[in-house]
Design an enzyme around this catalytic site. Structure first.
Site, short mmCIF file in Angstrom:
data_model
loop_
_atom_site.label_atom_id
_atom_site.label_comp_id
_atom_site.label_asym_id
_atom_site.label_seq_id
_atom_site.Cartn_x
_atom_site.Cartn_y
_atom_site.Cartn_z
CB CYS A 173 -1.18 -0.01 1.30
SG CYS A 173 -2.19 1.26 1.06
CB CYS A 178 -4.06 3.78 -2.80
SG CYS A 178 -3.20 4.22 -1.42
C1 LIG Z 1 0.29 -0.43 7.25
C2 LIG Z 1 -0.56 -1.15 6.16
C3 LIG Z 1 -1.53 -0.50 5.16
C4 LIG Z 1 -2.20 -1.01 4.44
N1 LIG Z 1 -3.20 -0.41 3.77
C5 LIG Z 1 -4.00 -1.05 2.53
C6 LIG Z 1 -5.15 -0.44 2.16
O1 LIG Z 1 -5.54 0.81 2.57
N2 LIG Z 1 -5.65 -0.98 1.07
C7 LIG Z 1 -5.31 -2.15 0.85
O2 LIG Z 1 -5.96 -2.68 -0.22
N3 LIG Z 1 -4.20 -2.76 1.18
C8 LIG Z 1 -3.58 -2.09 2.30
N4 LIG Z 1 -2.45 -2.81 2.57
C9 LIG Z 1 -1.82 -4.14 2.03
C10 LIG Z 1 -2.26 -5.16 2.19
O3 LIG Z 1 -2.47 -5.64 3.54
C11 LIG Z 1 -1.69 -6.50 1.70
O4 LIG Z 1 -1.46 -5.89 0.13
C12 LIG Z 1 -2.48 -7.80 1.54
O5 LIG Z 1 -2.60 -8.09 2.94
C13 LIG Z 1 -1.78 -8.87 0.83
O6 LIG Z 1 -2.31 -10.11 0.88
P1 LIG Z 1 -1.42 -11.47 0.75
O7 LIG Z 1 -2.24 -12.75 1.03
O8 LIG Z 1 -0.62 -11.43 -0.42
O9 LIG Z 1 -0.20 -11.36 1.95
P2 LIG Z 1 -0.61 -11.54 3.58
O10 LIG Z 1 -2.07 -11.05 3.88
O11 LIG Z 1 0.78 -10.62 4.14
O12 LIG Z 1 -0.59 -12.92 4.04
C14 LIG Z 1 0.47 -13.59 3.86
C15 LIG Z 1 0.56 -14.84 4.48
O13 LIG Z 1 1.48 -15.82 4.02
C16 LIG Z 1 2.04 -16.56 5.21
N5 LIG Z 1 3.60 -17.12 5.07
C17 LIG Z 1 4.43 -16.46 4.85
N6 LIG Z 1 5.51 -17.58 4.47
C18 LIG Z 1 4.93 -18.41 4.61
C19 LIG Z 1 5.54 -19.71 4.25
N7 LIG Z 1 6.78 -20.15 3.92
N8 LIG Z 1 4.78 -20.95 4.13
C20 LIG Z 1 3.36 -20.72 4.47
N9 LIG Z 1 2.68 -19.54 4.70
C21 LIG Z 1 3.57 -18.28 4.77
C22 LIG Z 1 1.85 -15.55 6.40
O14 LIG Z 1 1.74 -16.13 7.46
C23 LIG Z 1 0.59 -14.68 6.05
O15 LIG Z 1 -0.56 -15.46 6.88
C24 LIG Z 1 -1.52 -2.36 3.87
C25 LIG Z 1 -0.80 -2.90 4.43
C26 LIG Z 1 -0.11 -2.22 5.58
C27 LIG Z 1 1.11 -3.17 6.15
#
Ligand SMILES: Cc1cc2nc3c(=O)[nH]c(=O)nc-3n(C[C@H](O)[C@H](O)[C@H](O)COP(=O)(O)OP(=O)(O)OC[C@H]3O[C@@H](n4cnc5c(N)ncnc54)[C@H](O)[C@@H]3O)c2cc1C
Length: 445
Positions: A196, A375
């Protein structure tokens, strides 16, 4: 063979959760394995299950395994609200186990290695798990140690250094904002990819507004130091944000990348585009750390040279034809869009459709992801600029009859009130489709 392992078996006698205490190798086979139970993994695992059911080809309970050792699932966008004093941090997480429905098998371990040639992975305990189709959704890595002195400064409650980029530190942000009486408040954004990309400045706008509303603004100078060349990647929104910055008296230092913090002396060192460094005194410092691909993925056969899982940007299927049973979404994927939960919302139904089609017919469907991401840029209490765009940094707005580059109260309430509710009640269950609300997008055949 499962001797020596603790099994939790649910009432329907399906294997629900495995927690392993031994390290001896064993093998399991699942139709679909989803690695990572974050925003992407939970949504897509549920959507895949529902898609097979909708086609009259229901999977059996336990045919989909979701692998993740995390104790909690986090609503990361909520950390900006915590830093702004609008939420308590306990509302931004729930035990992961409580979010996984009974028909999905939860393997509470982490993946260590991918063996795409044999359609299998191994976990950190040495267990081998094979699959017909694999989805990788492991997120990205926050490199706290990439800034010298940052880890030490964050654990020191009196350092004035904080970050909304973790559950542990997001409440310190609000404490620091509330306790500041005068001086120099610095907000940073690193060069390169971050989750983000608007969040580093959202928290700055909220702090500035809070200083104004509590009659402290004339004694506090707010400065934005960013490794990027502009306020935001999309020109339409960047121009508005830069105008706001100037009107509101916020200092803008572009291509200034934070490299170290001398916490005892309250000094931050930035590297400039020409390679020289500059030391800046701060009273309070909000840090957005550098981010990148996860270490365990780097060098794996499924990633590109940078370390992102290499997928076709439209179908989200692996780019290597011999790995056509592998898909990825969210922050870990190479799709050239910004790393957000809203990108995940748009990607999940496309990935689901293509995975279903590959398993059903051997080929991907017509479903294509256009790079949509958004965003919700908080610019103060009661106002938000809703940036929405697709590949090519081209705006793709949901409310074309409104000027979305103009901050307004309606968008603010979407972010503050609607999105968290939609996330916990619908998105993690695979039932939230963003601007299509609960209606799954249809894809022409
Ligand atoms: C401060 C902040 C503000 C944000 N604001 C926004 C917003 O306003 N709007 C928006 O759309 N997005 C926002 N985001 C971004 C959003 O949270 C992420 O883009 C989103 O969570 C991505 O999802 P994901 O499933 O790819 O990763 P994540 O949700 O991070 O999940 C990854 C998962 O993989 C697991 N994992 C890691 N390694 C392994 C492994 N080796 N084996 C098995 N599991 C593993 C982790 O434990 C975790 O559960 C924000 C993020 C932050 C930090």
């Amino acid at each position: 063979m499962l001797t020596g392992r603790r099994l939790v078996v649910d009432s329907s006698r399906t294997l629900r959760s495995l927690r392993f205490s031994s390290t001896s190798a064993t093998s399991d086979k699942y139709k679909i394995v989803v690695v990572g139970a974050g925003s992407g993994g939970l949504s897509v695992a549920n959507q895949i299950y529902d898609r097979f059911a909708a086609a009259g080809k229901s999977l059996n309970p336990g045919d989909i395994a979701i692998i993740d050792s995390a104790e909690y699932h986090y609503y990361q966008p909520g950390w900006t609200l915590v830093g702004s004093g609008l939420r308590s941090k306990s509302t931004t997480r729930q035990p992961l186990e409580s979010l996984i429905p009974k028909h999905l098998t939860h393997i509470s371990e982490n993946v260590k290695t991918f063996f795409p040639e044999s359609s299998s992975i191994t976990t950190t305990s040495g267990r081998s798990v094979s699959y017909d189709a694999l989805v990788v959704a492991t997120g990205l890595q926050t490199n706290w140690s990439g800034i010298q002195g940052l880890p030490q400064a964050l654990v020191d409650s009196s350092s004035g250094v904080s970050s909304i980029y973790s559950y542990d530190t997001c409440d310190k942000v609000w404490n620091d904002i509330e306790s500041l009486r005068n001086g120099n408040a610095i907000f940073t954004q690193p060069a390169g990819v971050v989750k983000c990309a608007g969040a580093p400045q959202k928290i700055m706008w909220m702090a500035l507004d809070r200083f104004k509303r509590t009659s402290r603004a004339d004694k506090i100078k707010v400065n934005f130091y960013t490794g990027m060349p502009t306020m935001f990647s999309v020109k339409k929104y960047s121009d508005v944000l830069d105008r706001l910055r100037q009107e509101r008296g916020v200092g803008g230092y572009f291509q200034h990348n934070l490299i170290s913090i001398d916490s005892p002396n309250h000094k931050a060192t930035f590297k400039k585009a020409d390679g020289t460094t500059v030391d800046v005194d701060y009273t309070t410092l909000h840090v957005t750390p550098p981010m990148g691909p996860l270490d365990f993925l780097k060098g794996s056969p499924i990633v590109d040279s940078a370390g992102w899982v290499s997928v076709d940007p439209a179908t989200l299927q692996h780019t290597k034809p011999e790995y056509s049973n592998i898909f990825a979404l969210g922050d870990c994927s190479s799709a050239p869009t910004s790393k957000t939960a809203t990108a995940v919302i748009a990607q999940a139904p496309v990935l689901t459709e293509n995975l279903f089609s590959v398993m059903d017919t051997g080929k991907v469907s017509t479903a294509k992801y256009d790079g949509y991401t958004s965003c919700p840029l908080l610019t103060g209490y009661g106002e938000l600029l809703l940036a929405e765009f697709k590949y090519g940094l081209e705006p793709k707005e949901t409310f074309p009859w409104m000027d979305q580059s103009k901050p307004n109260r309606f968008f603010y309430h979407l972010k503050k009130d609607l999105f968290p509710v939609a996330y916990w009640n619908l998105m993690v269950k695979g039932k939230w489709y963003g601007n299509k609300t609960i209606f799954r997008p249809s894809f022409s055949s």
